[in-house]
Scaffold this motif. Structure first.
Motif, PDB file in Angstrom:
ATOM      1  N   GLY A 125      87.446 -11.393 -21.377  1.00 24.92           N
ATOM      2  CA  GLY A 125      86.460 -12.142 -20.623  1.00 24.92           C
ATOM      3  C   GLY A 125      85.096 -11.513 -20.803  1.00 24.92           C
ATOM      4  O   GLY A 125      84.758 -11.037 -21.881  1.00 24.92           O
ATOM      5  N   ASN A 126      84.294 -11.489 -19.738  1.00 25.74           N
ATOM      6  CA  ASN A 126      82.986 -10.843 -19.841  1.00 25.74           C
ATOM      7  C   ASN A 126      82.703 -10.082 -18.552  1.00 25.74           C
ATOM      8  O   ASN A 126      83.589  -9.401 -18.046  1.00 25.74           O
ATOM      9  CB  ASN A 126      81.899 -11.879 -20.155  1.00 25.74           C
ATOM     10  N   TYR A 127      81.515 -10.183 -18.039  1.00 24.34           N
ATOM     11  CA  TYR A 127      81.131  -9.443 -16.841  1.00 24.34           C
ATOM     12  C   TYR A 127      81.384 -10.225 -15.552  1.00 24.34           C
ATOM     13  O   TYR A 127      81.262  -9.685 -14.462  1.00 24.34           O
ATOM     14  CB  TYR A 127      79.644  -9.062 -16.915  1.00 24.34           C
ATOM     15  N   MET A 128      81.737 -11.500 -15.672  1.00 24.17           N
ATOM     16  CA  MET A 128      81.951 -12.340 -14.495  1.00 24.17           C
ATOM     17  C   MET A 128      83.402 -12.242 -14.013  1.00 24.17           C
ATOM     18  O   MET A 128      84.333 -12.227 -14.822  1.00 24.17           O
ATOM     19  CB  MET A 128      81.612 -13.793 -14.808  1.00 24.17           C
ATOM     20  N   LYS A 130      85.056 -14.563 -12.554  1.00 23.06           N
ATOM     21  CA  LYS A 130      85.782 -15.801 -12.854  1.00 23.06           C
ATOM     22  C   LYS A 130      86.347 -15.795 -14.269  1.00 23.06           C
ATOM     23  O   LYS A 130      87.285 -16.536 -14.563  1.00 23.06           O
ATOM     24  CB  LYS A 130      84.881 -17.017 -12.658  1.00 23.06           C
ATOM     25  N   GLY A 131      85.804 -14.961 -15.154  1.00 22.24           N
ATOM     26  CA  GLY A 131      86.320 -14.875 -16.510  1.00 22.24           C
ATOM     27  C   GLY A 131      87.379 -13.802 -16.707  1.00 22.24           C
ATOM     28  O   GLY A 131      87.892 -13.624 -17.814  1.00 22.24           O
ATOM     29  N   HIS A 132      87.720 -13.091 -15.630  1.00 26.65           N
ATOM     30  CA  HIS A 132      88.722 -12.020 -15.710  1.00 26.65           C
ATOM     31  C   HIS A 132      90.093 -12.639 -16.000  1.00 26.65           C
ATOM     32  O   HIS A 132      90.578 -13.469 -15.226  1.00 26.65           O
ATOM     33  CB  HIS A 132      88.747 -11.270 -14.383  1.00 26.65           C
ATOM     34  N   PRO A 133      90.734 -12.261 -17.096  1.00 24.64           N
ATOM     35  CA  PRO A 133      91.990 -12.915 -17.483  1.00 24.64           C
ATOM     36  C   PRO A 133      93.191 -12.571 -16.609  1.00 24.64           C
ATOM     37  O   PRO A 133      94.179 -13.298 -16.616  1.00 24.64           O
ATOM     38  CB  PRO A 133      92.210 -12.438 -18.922  1.00 24.64           C
ATOM     39  N   ASP A 134      93.113 -11.472 -15.858  1.00 21.58           N
ATOM     40  CA  ASP A 134      94.241 -11.084 -15.005  1.00 21.58           C
ATOM     41  C   ASP A 134      93.699 -10.611 -13.663  1.00 21.58           C
ATOM     42  O   ASP A 134      93.403  -9.434 -13.468  1.00 21.58           O
ATOM     43  CB  ASP A 134      95.074  -9.979 -15.663  1.00 21.58           C
ATOM     44  N   LYS A 135      93.548 -11.546 -12.746  1.00 22.24           N
ATOM     45  CA  LYS A 135      92.905 -11.234 -11.474  1.00 22.24           C
ATOM     46  C   LYS A 135      93.761 -10.368 -10.558  1.00 22.24           C
ATOM     47  O   LYS A 135      93.323 -10.004  -9.455  1.00 22.24           O
ATOM     48  CB  LYS A 135      92.462 -12.524 -10.797  1.00 22.24           C
ATOM     49  N   SER A 136      94.953 -10.025 -10.985  1.00 25.44           N
ATOM     50  CA  SER A 136      95.751  -9.055 -10.230  1.00 25.44           C
ATOM     51  C   SER A 136      95.299  -7.624 -10.523  1.00 25.44           C
ATOM     52  O   SER A 136      95.703  -6.692  -9.836  1.00 25.44           O
ATOM     53  CB  SER A 136      97.235  -9.196 -10.572  1.00 25.44           C
ATOM     54  N   LYS A 137      94.465  -7.452 -11.552  1.00 23.59           N
ATOM     55  CA  LYS A 137      94.002  -6.127 -11.955  1.00 23.59           C
ATOM     56  C   LYS A 137      92.635  -5.827 -11.343  1.00 23.59           C
ATOM     57  O   LYS A 137      91.700  -6.621 -11.437  1.00 23.59           O
ATOM     58  CB  LYS A 137      93.884  -6.055 -13.480  1.00 23.59           C
ATOM     59  N   ASN A 138      92.532  -4.663 -10.728  1.00 27.13           N
ATOM     60  CA  ASN A 138      91.266  -4.142 -10.229  1.00 27.13           C
ATOM     61  C   ASN A 138      90.582  -3.432 -11.398  1.00 27.13           C
ATOM     62  O   ASN A 138      90.988  -2.351 -11.809  1.00 27.13           O
ATOM     63  CB  ASN A 138      91.547  -3.184  -9.070  1.00 27.13           C
ATOM     64  N   VAL A 139      89.532  -4.059 -11.944  1.00 27.76           N
ATOM     65  CA  VAL A 139      88.902  -3.533 -13.159  1.00 27.76           C
ATOM     66  C   VAL A 139      88.244  -2.181 -12.888  1.00 27.76           C
ATOM     67  O   VAL A 139      88.330  -1.262 -13.706  1.00 27.76           O
ATOM     68  CB  VAL A 139      87.866  -4.526 -13.721  1.00 27.76           C
ATOM     69  N   VAL A 140      87.592  -2.051 -11.753  1.00 23.53           N
ATOM     70  CA  VAL A 140      86.919  -0.788 -11.433  1.00 23.53           C
ATOM     71  C   VAL A 140      87.926   0.353 -11.374  1.00 23.53           C
ATOM     72  O   VAL A 140      87.711   1.410 -11.972  1.00 23.53           O
ATOM     73  CB  VAL A 140      86.146  -0.909 -10.108  1.00 23.53           C
ATOM     74  N   LYS A 141      89.032   0.150 -10.696  1.00 27.41           N
ATOM     75  CA  LYS A 141      90.072   1.176 -10.618  1.00 27.41           C
ATOM     76  C   LYS A 141      90.595   1.522 -12.004  1.00 27.41           C
ATOM     77  O   LYS A 141      90.869   2.692 -12.311  1.00 27.41           O
ATOM     78  CB  LYS A 141      91.211   0.695  -9.728  1.00 27.41           C
ATOM     79  N   ALA A 142      90.701   0.511 -12.866  1.00 21.14           N
ATOM     80  CA  ALA A 142      91.261   0.715 -14.203  1.00 21.14           C
ATOM     81  C   ALA A 142      90.350   1.523 -15.115  1.00 21.14           C
ATOM     82  O   ALA A 142      90.831   2.198 -16.036  1.00 21.14           O
ATOM     83  CB  ALA A 142      91.568  -0.631 -14.852  1.00 21.14           C
ATOM     84  N   ILE A 143      89.028   1.491 -14.875  1.00 21.15           N
ATOM     85  CA  ILE A 143      88.121   2.218 -15.774  1.00 21.15           C
ATOM     86  C   ILE A 143      87.749   3.599 -15.247  1.00 21.15           C
ATOM     87  O   ILE A 143      87.141   4.399 -15.963  1.00 21.15           O
ATOM     88  CB  ILE A 143      86.836   1.413 -16.069  1.00 21.15           C
ATOM     89  N   LEU A 144      88.122   3.896 -14.017  1.00 22.48           N
ATOM     90  CA  LEU A 144      87.882   5.230 -13.475  1.00 22.48           C
ATOM     91  C   LEU A 144      88.853   6.244 -14.090  1.00 22.48           C
ATOM     92  O   LEU A 144      89.857   5.853 -14.691  1.00 22.48           O
ATOM     93  CB  LEU A 144      88.032   5.202 -11.961  1.00 22.48           C
ATOM     94  N   PRO A 145      88.560   7.532 -13.995  1.00 23.60           N
ATOM     95  CA  PRO A 145      89.471   8.538 -14.547  1.00 23.60           C
ATOM     96  C   PRO A 145      90.898   8.322 -14.068  1.00 23.60           C
ATOM     97  O   PRO A 145      91.144   8.131 -12.878  1.00 23.60           O
ATOM     98  CB  PRO A 145      88.882   9.855 -14.025  1.00 23.60           C
ATOM     99  N   GLY A 146      91.836   8.347 -15.002  1.00 20.33           N
ATOM    100  CA  GLY A 146      93.235   8.099 -14.695  1.00 20.33           C
ATOM    101  C   GLY A 146      93.638   6.651 -14.829  1.00 20.33           C
ATOM    102  O   GLY A 146      94.834   6.339 -14.831  1.00 20.33           O
ATOM    103  N   GLY A 147      92.655   5.745 -14.953  1.00 22.69           N
ATOM    104  CA  GLY A 147      92.945   4.330 -15.093  1.00 22.69           C
ATOM    105  C   GLY A 147      93.324   3.970 -16.526  1.00 22.69           C
ATOM    106  O   GLY A 147      92.950   4.658 -17.476  1.00 22.69           O
ATOM    107  N   GLU A 148      94.020   2.842 -16.674  1.00 24.92           N
ATOM    108  CA  GLU A 148      94.526   2.464 -17.993  1.00 24.92           C
ATOM    109  C   GLU A 148      93.428   2.014 -18.955  1.00 24.92           C
ATOM    110  O   GLU A 148      93.658   1.934 -20.167  1.00 24.92           O
ATOM    111  CB  GLU A 148      95.587   1.367 -17.861  1.00 24.92           C
ATOM    112  N   LYS A 149      92.240   1.735 -18.465  1.00 22.54           N
ATOM    113  CA  LYS A 149      91.137   1.308 -19.327  1.00 22.54           C
ATOM    114  C   LYS A 149      89.986   2.316 -19.338  1.00 22.54           C
ATOM    115  O   LYS A 149      88.865   1.989 -19.741  1.00 22.54           O
ATOM    116  CB  LYS A 149      90.617  -0.061 -18.871  1.00 22.54           C
ATOM    117  N   HIS A 150      90.269   3.533 -18.932  1.00 22.32           N
ATOM    118  CA  HIS A 150      89.210   4.537 -18.843  1.00 22.32           C
ATOM    119  C   HIS A 150      88.596   4.839 -20.205  1.00 22.32           C
ATOM    120  O   HIS A 150      87.371   4.973 -20.322  1.00 22.32           O
ATOM    121  CB  HIS A 150      89.769   5.814 -18.217  1.00 22.32           C
ATOM    122  N   GLN A 151      89.400   4.935 -21.240  1.00 20.58           N
ATOM    123  CA  GLN A 151      88.869   5.278 -22.553  1.00 20.58           C
ATOM    124  C   GLN A 151      87.949   4.182 -23.090  1.00 20.58           C
ATOM    125  O   GLN A 151      86.920   4.483 -23.707  1.00 20.58           O
ATOM    126  CB  GLN A 151      90.010   5.521 -23.551  1.00 20.58           C
TER     127      GLN A 151
END
Length: 376
Positions: A125-128, A130-151
């Motif tokens: 998706g992008n920054y919106m 509404k474009g998040h493909p999996d709204k069950s995922k907390n993107v902020v949590k995922a990009i913080l240290p230890g999150g699955e999208k941190h890298q």
């Protein structure tokens, strides 16, 4: 065994403390820009525009050209750019040369630059939201240290750090930038908004961003601007609304506000606009920091950016800024970009708003490029 656990405990405490606090340093020109923004407070307001060069109504890809310059024969005092939106894709590692040219142009002429970041969602998706493909995922949590999208997040930060550290002027000094990440978080449309992560997670994201760029990447030419959204509807923004997610004085240099909604055609709420600016300035004054109207612009009642009022700049924006001694203390105001005849935020040659914009330009309190050096 108890001794081992005690040592491990101290290590954990120390590690946590250092991860949450950073000794930030500022380059010579960055400190000068900060001082300029403080010195201008109550004396005038710098006027800026997003993507002030490079595109306008009816033209593209001329990095010296500006709709505002063609109308006034002067450039705005500051230019805004996007780290990952529009024509500048810095966070993707693209467009460095063109972006450097445009930012250096403003710097060399005596103006300054600001960069916001419409951060891309590593899930797609992008920054919106509404474009998040999996709204069950907390993107902020995922990009913080230890999150699955941190890298993936670190890759974006690494690209921006490389760009910021490459901004060098002809004297070999780093060009300062007002950096505005994670903006409008008090709304709901971005994936980092308050409805899609906790306040603690947002604060952790902000602190990590500052610490990583400053301590890990030695970026010392940024002023960090905090810019929540003015509230929707008739309710006036409160101090508590404004400070939701505020990461702390050590992590913020400029207190900003994004407010389009209160100056719309046929839906203007000047009282609410004035109050939102007063709250921003009052909090900034308590902290001895500059305040700014970091985004605004002319919209129809239903959100179309076509400047339906030919006197919007004097009867709406200027009137709101000059309302009282508190509102006059913002250091700068920035309108959004000019794109085409169906989406623009400043006068362009031939548009009916040109005479009003020239009146706005000629007001002694509104400062364009030709007046930036008076407040060193």
């Amino acid at each position: 065994m108890k001794k081992v656990f005690f040592i491990l405990f101290l290590i954990c405490v120390f590690t946590n403390a250092t991860s949450q606090n950073t000794e930030r340093t500022s380059s010579e020109l960055t400190q000068k820009l900060y001082d300029k923004l403080l010195n201008v407070k109550g004396e005038g307001v710098f006027f800026g525009m997003q993507e002030a060069t490079g595109r306008g109504v009816g033209w593209r890809d001329d990095n010296d050209r500006s709709d505002i310059e063609m109308v006034t024969r002067d450039y705005p005092a500051l230019a805004g750019w996007g780290a990952d939106y529009g024509i500048t894709q810095i966070a993707r590692g693209e467009g460095f040369e063109a972006a450097r040219y445009k930012m250096k142009l403003f710097h060399d002429m005596g103006g300054f630059n600001t960069i916001e970041w419409h951060a891309q969602n590593p899930y797609g998706g992008n920054y919106m939201w509404k474009g998040h493909p999996d709204k069950s995922k907390n993107v902020v949590k995922a990009i913080l240290p230890g999150g699955e999208k941190h890298q993936e997040f670190l890759t974006q930060l690494d690209n921006m750090a490389a760009f910021f550290n490459s901004l060098i002027d002809d004297d070999g000094l780093k060009i300062p930038i007002i950096f505005r990440p994670w903006h409008e978080h008090t709304g709901w449309w971005f994936w980092w908004s308050k409805k899609h992560c906790s306040e603690a997670e947002y604060i952790q994201l902000w602190k990590f961003t500052v610490n990583y760029l400053s301590a890990e990447k030695e970026v010392d030419n940024l002023l960090y601007a905090y810019s929540p959204w003015s509230s929707f509807g008739s309710r006036i923004i409160s101090r508590e609304d404004y400070l939701y997610g505020y990461p702390g004085d050590a992590y913020v240099d400029i207190l900003g506000l994004d407010n389009y909604y209160d100056l719309r055609h046929h839906a203007t709420n000047m009282r609410k606009f004035v109050k939102s600016v007063e709250i921003t300035v009052s909090i900034a004054n308590e902290k001895n920091k500059p305040a700014a109207l970091t985004e605004t612009g002319a919209f129809t009642m239903f959100g179309k950016a076509t400047m339906p009022e030919k006197d919007w700049f004097t009867k709406k924006l200027l009137k709101g800024i000059m309302h009282n001694e508190i509102t006059r203390q913002i250091s700068y105001v920035m309108v959004w970009h000019n794109d085409n005849k169906d989406h623009f935020h400043a006068a362009y040659p031939g548009h009916p708003s040109v005479p009003d914009f020239l009146e706005f330009y000629n007001n002694s309190y509104i400062l364009f490029m030709s007046n930036t050096n008076k407040y060193e």
